[in-house]
Scaffold this active site. Structure first.
Site, PDB file in Angstrom:
ATOM      1  N   ASP A  13    -108.220 -75.565  51.437  1.00  0.00           N
ATOM      2  CA  ASP A  13    -108.854 -74.454  52.151  1.00  0.00           C
ATOM      3  C   ASP A  13    -107.930 -73.785  53.162  1.00  0.00           C
ATOM      4  OD1 ASP A  13    -111.141 -75.090  50.705  1.00  0.00           O
ATOM      5  OD2 ASP A  13    -111.838 -76.478  52.253  1.00  0.00           O
ATOM      6  N   GLY A  15    -106.335 -71.088  52.678  1.00  0.00           N
ATOM      7  CA  GLY A  15    -106.330 -69.632  52.493  1.00  0.00           C
ATOM      8  C   GLY A  15    -105.478 -69.240  51.281  1.00  0.00           C
ATOM      9  N   LYS A  16    -105.371 -70.167  50.309  1.00  0.00           N
ATOM     10  CA  LYS A  16    -104.527 -69.910  49.138  1.00  0.00           C
ATOM     11  C   LYS A  16    -105.006 -68.680  48.364  1.00  0.00           C
ATOM     12  CE  LYS A  16    -105.594 -74.079  47.836  1.00  0.00           C
ATOM     13  NZ  LYS A  16    -106.206 -74.621  49.051  1.00  0.00           N
ATOM     14  N   GLY A  40    -112.405 -73.761  45.736  1.00  0.00           N
ATOM     15  CA  GLY A  40    -113.151 -72.553  46.074  1.00  0.00           C
ATOM     16  C   GLY A  40    -112.175 -71.641  46.802  1.00  0.00           C
ATOM     17  N   HIS A  41    -111.736 -70.583  46.130  1.00  0.00           N
ATOM     18  CA  HIS A  41    -110.719 -69.700  46.704  1.00  0.00           C
ATOM     19  C   HIS A  41    -111.353 -68.353  47.051  1.00  0.00           C
ATOM     20  CE1 HIS A  41    -107.245 -72.140  44.671  1.00  0.00           C
ATOM     21  NE2 HIS A  41    -107.999 -72.854  45.487  1.00  0.00           N
ATOM     22  N   GLN A 224    -106.576 -77.243  45.984  1.00  0.00           N
ATOM     23  CA  GLN A 224    -106.597 -78.358  46.952  1.00  0.00           C
ATOM     24  C   GLN A 224    -105.374 -78.232  47.865  1.00  0.00           C
ATOM     25  OE1 GLN A 224    -107.287 -79.428  43.323  1.00  0.00           O
ATOM     26  NE2 GLN A 224    -109.169 -78.541  44.043  1.00  0.00           N
ATOM     27  N   THR A 301    -118.955 -76.193  48.262  1.00  0.00           N
ATOM     28  CA  THR A 301    -120.134 -77.030  48.509  1.00  0.00           C
ATOM     29  C   THR A 301    -120.928 -76.606  49.742  1.00  0.00           C
ATOM     30  OG1 THR A 301    -118.780 -78.533  49.819  1.00  0.00           O
ATOM     31  CG2 THR A 301    -119.031 -79.066  47.484  1.00  0.00           C
ATOM     32  N   GLY A 302    -120.362 -75.729  50.573  1.00  0.00           N
ATOM     33  CA  GLY A 302    -121.059 -75.293  51.784  1.00  0.00           C
ATOM     34  C   GLY A 302    -121.037 -76.334  52.902  1.00  0.00           C
ATOM     35  N   ASP A 333    -105.621 -66.023  63.956  1.00  0.00           N
ATOM     36  CA  ASP A 333    -106.586 -65.259  64.769  1.00  0.00           C
ATOM     37  C   ASP A 333    -107.729 -66.148  65.279  1.00  0.00           C
ATOM     38  OD1 ASP A 333    -107.024 -65.174  61.810  1.00  0.00           O
ATOM     39  OD2 ASP A 333    -109.014 -64.492  62.453  1.00  0.00           O
TER      40      ASP A 333
HETATM   41  P1  GDP Z   1    -108.506 -71.722  49.774  1.00  0.00           P
HETATM   42  O1  GDP Z   1    -109.310 -72.766  49.110  1.00  0.00           O
HETATM   43  O2  GDP Z   1    -107.177 -72.235  50.248  1.00  0.00           O
HETATM   44  O3  GDP Z   1    -108.346 -70.475  48.951  1.00  0.00           O
HETATM   45  O4  GDP Z   1    -109.286 -71.314  51.092  1.00  0.00           O
HETATM   46  P2  GDP Z   1    -110.884 -71.041  51.209  1.00  0.00           P
HETATM   47  O5  GDP Z   1    -111.163 -69.722  50.607  1.00  0.00           O
HETATM   48  O6  GDP Z   1    -111.646 -72.203  50.737  1.00  0.00           O
HETATM   49  O7  GDP Z   1    -111.061 -71.037  52.777  1.00  0.00           O
HETATM   50  C1  GDP Z   1    -110.353 -70.148  53.590  1.00  0.00           C
HETATM   51  C2  GDP Z   1    -111.373 -69.333  54.399  1.00  0.00           C
HETATM   52  O8  GDP Z   1    -110.712 -68.675  55.464  1.00  0.00           O
HETATM   53  C3  GDP Z   1    -112.025 -68.246  53.588  1.00  0.00           C
HETATM   54  O9  GDP Z   1    -113.319 -68.032  54.096  1.00  0.00           O
HETATM   55  C4  GDP Z   1    -111.147 -67.025  53.861  1.00  0.00           C
HETATM   56  O10 GDP Z   1    -111.849 -65.790  53.720  1.00  0.00           O
HETATM   57  C5  GDP Z   1    -110.774 -67.265  55.288  1.00  0.00           C
HETATM   58  N1  GDP Z   1    -109.440 -66.781  55.691  1.00  0.00           N
HETATM   59  C6  GDP Z   1    -108.292 -66.762  54.987  1.00  0.00           C
HETATM   60  N2  GDP Z   1    -107.262 -66.341  55.748  1.00  0.00           N
HETATM   61  C7  GDP Z   1    -107.778 -66.092  56.976  1.00  0.00           C
HETATM   62  C8  GDP Z   1    -107.230 -65.669  58.219  1.00  0.00           C
HETATM   63  O11 GDP Z   1    -106.023 -65.443  58.369  1.00  0.00           O
HETATM   64  N3  GDP Z   1    -108.092 -65.548  59.281  1.00  0.00           N
HETATM   65  C9  GDP Z   1    -109.421 -65.810  59.168  1.00  0.00           C
HETATM   66  N4  GDP Z   1    -110.174 -65.675  60.259  1.00  0.00           N
HETATM   67  N5  GDP Z   1    -109.977 -66.213  58.014  1.00  0.00           N
HETATM   68  C10 GDP Z   1    -109.167 -66.368  56.945  1.00  0.00           C
HETATM   69  P1  IMO Z   2    -109.458 -75.726  47.516  1.00  0.00           P
HETATM   70  O1  IMO Z   2    -108.630 -75.367  46.275  1.00  0.00           O
HETATM   71  C1  IMO Z   2    -110.882 -78.814  50.176  1.00  0.00           C
HETATM   72  C2  IMO Z   2    -111.705 -82.742  48.432  1.00  0.00           C
HETATM   73  C3  IMO Z   2    -113.138 -83.185  48.410  1.00  0.00           C
HETATM   74  C4  IMO Z   2    -112.956 -84.693  48.502  1.00  0.00           C
HETATM   75  C5  IMO Z   2    -111.711 -84.926  47.663  1.00  0.00           C
HETATM   76  C6  IMO Z   2    -111.989 -85.316  46.223  1.00  0.00           C
HETATM   77  O2  IMO Z   2    -110.591 -74.826  47.757  1.00  0.00           O
HETATM   78  O3  IMO Z   2    -108.544 -75.905  48.679  1.00  0.00           O
HETATM   79  P2  IMO Z   2    -112.910 -84.061  44.058  1.00  0.00           P
HETATM   80  O4  IMO Z   2    -114.065 -83.149  43.871  1.00  0.00           O
HETATM   81  O5  IMO Z   2    -111.587 -83.446  43.750  1.00  0.00           O
HETATM   82  O6  IMO Z   2    -113.079 -85.379  43.395  1.00  0.00           O
HETATM   83  O7  IMO Z   2    -112.913 -84.399  45.648  1.00  0.00           O
HETATM   84  O8  IMO Z   2    -110.978 -83.718  47.691  1.00  0.00           O
HETATM   85  N1  IMO Z   2    -111.453 -81.422  47.798  1.00  0.00           N
HETATM   86  C7  IMO Z   2    -111.195 -80.305  48.478  1.00  0.00           C
HETATM   87  N2  IMO Z   2    -111.188 -80.074  49.809  1.00  0.00           N
HETATM   88  N3  IMO Z   2    -110.572 -77.826  49.322  1.00  0.00           N
HETATM   89  C8  IMO Z   2    -110.549 -78.058  47.992  1.00  0.00           C
HETATM   90  O9  IMO Z   2    -110.099 -77.149  47.104  1.00  0.00           O
HETATM   91  C9  IMO Z   2    -110.916 -79.329  47.507  1.00  0.00           C
HETATM   92  N4  IMO Z   2    -111.041 -79.872  46.285  1.00  0.00           N
HETATM   93  C10 IMO Z   2    -111.363 -81.168  46.471  1.00  0.00           C
HETATM   94  O10 IMO Z   2    -113.840 -82.669  49.498  1.00  0.00           O
HETATM   95  O11 IMO Z   2    -112.668 -85.058  49.825  1.00  0.00           O
HETATM   96 MG    MG Z   3    -111.240 -73.627  49.269  1.00  0.00          MG
END
Ligand code: GDP
Ligand code: IMO
Ligand code: MG
Length: 423
Positions: A13, A15-16, A40-41, A224, A301-302, A333
């Protein structure tokens, strides 16, 4: 030969999705190489938010091809839901989305096994996303899995039934009941296979060899994060794939020398969702403040994400095994209102101060040692270059560079794809 890799360096998570979407116009192909719908991207543009789980984050580009590489595990049910959402946006993408024939399929009983395994672990649970990731990779390496290309073989139905029945026998070993309507899930699964017919299936070795030979620029999108890597992460609290650069070669079928750049992403602080060690975690109101300011709730997953300060020993470790050549710092930020910002520069354990991780963070609790930096207490909304950032914000970035010895070339200052500063 030119493959750029984008990886998360923390526990996911980072911010990929946002960074891949923002960089994708400079590439002709975006490819996912591992993981599955546990990812979840999030992409934000034109005031709208889109969350992708299996489809690469280059899909909203105008002409880029997107490949789901064979290192990915694919659930036809979640892919179908994702495709339905994309269809609602009116995006034209069928001819641009390719799927590797050797991608492994997540069966309904893989999800069932995931849930039973987690329930049986009780307080020791991994905190899996329950998408069936672990059981599917176990069948892959155990040589029992079913691949996309297997669907067209006459033996497919027999192999499906054998594997499902094996799963059902295994389930009896777990002394827990999981609420699951197998018949309904199987019906949905078989129905969802139709979605796969919309996209071209390829042998990713030949497909990518051809792209590389034609000088096409490829962006490999990690899922991940490095600290969730099955070999190098905080085992056993990890996912079941190689999330770092090594996974690109095995998950796409490309030679290591084709990789020219590795962009490692870190938040300006740190989060983790699920169980497992997290040395800099803040279980106090500062952690709550980070969660609120950063909207730290899982995109898949929320679940609320655990929050803490940036952990430089862990980051340096991730940089070392992923071969990171440049850093991207996201969500800086989120720190706008903090008067003080902490960064963990070392650990203390076994009466020693060190910047190296112990064998096992779970069984060797470490005390993080912090440096405190002044905050900037202003918005970054009008900053479009590094020089326009407040001096204390620049100082934080430079301090991270000094500790890691890697340049921060991209700074993300908001969720929108345009909130990006390049240096
Ligand atoms: P990922 O799994 O690495 O793609 O990241 P996620 O999408 O799961 O979580 C990143 C969260 O941070 C998302 O809600 C993005 O919209 C948000 N996000 C990404 N870059 C930034 C940033 O520079 N600032 C803020 N405030 N939010 C960001
Ligand atoms: P993105 O790509 C954050 C975590 C789960 C758990 C562990 C194993 O959005 O960054 P799994 O379902 O793979 O068996 O879970 O890894 N996990 C993540 N945490 N971002 C993810 O993906 C994740 N994918 C799995 O919460 O701790
Ligand atoms: Mg994510």
């Amino acid at each position: 030969m030119s493959i750029t890799v984008v990886l998360g360096l923390q526990w996911g998570d980072e911010g990929k999705g946002k960074i891949v979407d923002a960089l994708s116009p400079s590439f002709e192909l975006v490819a996912r190489f591992q993981g599955g719908p546990n990812a979840g991207h999030t992409l934000v543009f034109n005031g709208k938010k889109h969350v992708l789980h299996t489809i690469p984050s280059g899909i909203f580009g105008e002409s880029q091809k997107n490949l789901i590489g064979h290192g990915v595990v694919l659930d036809p049910i979640t892919l179908t839901k994702e495709v339905q959402k994309l269809d609602e946006t009116g995006l034209d993408y069928d001819h641009r989305l390719f799927i590797a024939q050797k991608v492994h399929l997540i069966l309904p009983t893989h999800r069932l096994l995931d849930a039973a395994s987690e329930a049986a672990k009780g307080r020791q649970k991994i905190g899996s996303t329950l998408k069936g990731i672990g059981p599917t990779y176990m069948d892959k390496t155990g040589r029992n899995g079913l691949r996309l290309g297997d669907l067209s073989l006459p033996s497919f139905m027999q192999r499906y039934r054998n594997l499902r029945d094996k799963h059902l026998s295994l389930l009896k070993l777990y002394k827990t009941d999981v609420d699951f309507d197998l018949q309904a899930e199987e019906d949905r699964w078989f129905e969802s296979l139709k979605t796969l017919e919309r996209f071209q299936q390829v042998d990713s070795v030949y497909f990518l060899k051809d792209q590389l030979a034609r000088g096409k620029r490829i962006l490999a999108e990690g899922a991940q994060g490095a600290m969730l890597d099955v070999d190098f992460g905080t085992y056993p609290f990890v996912t079941s794939s190689n999330t770092a650069t090594a996974g690109v070669c095995t998950g796409l079928g490309v030679p290591p020398q084709a990789i020219s750049e590795v962009i490692g992403i870190s938040k300006a602080y740190c989060t983790r969702v699920g169980s497992g060690p997290f040395p800099t975690e803040l279980k106090d109101e500062t952690g709550e403040r980070l969660r609120k300011a950063g909207h730290e709730f899982g995109a898949t997953t929320g679940r609320p994400r655990r929050c803490g300060w940036i952990d430089l020993p862990a980051l340096k470790y991730a940089i070392a095994f992923s071969g990171t050549t440049q850093l991207t710092l996201t969500k800086i930020d989120v720190l706008n209102e903090f008067d003080e910002i902490k960064i963990a520069t070392a650990y203390r354990y076994n009466n020693k101060k060190t910047d190296q991780l112990p064998f096992d963070l779970t069984h060797t609790p470490v005390e993080p040692l912090f440096e405190t930096l002044p905050g900037w207490q202003s918005s970054l909304d009008n900053c479009s270059s590094f020089d326009e950032l407040p001096p204390n914000c620049q100082r934080l970035i430079r301090t991270i560079e000094q500790h890691t010895n890697v340049n921060v070339k991209i700074i993300s200052t908001g969720p929108d794809r345009n909130k990006l500063i390049k240096r």
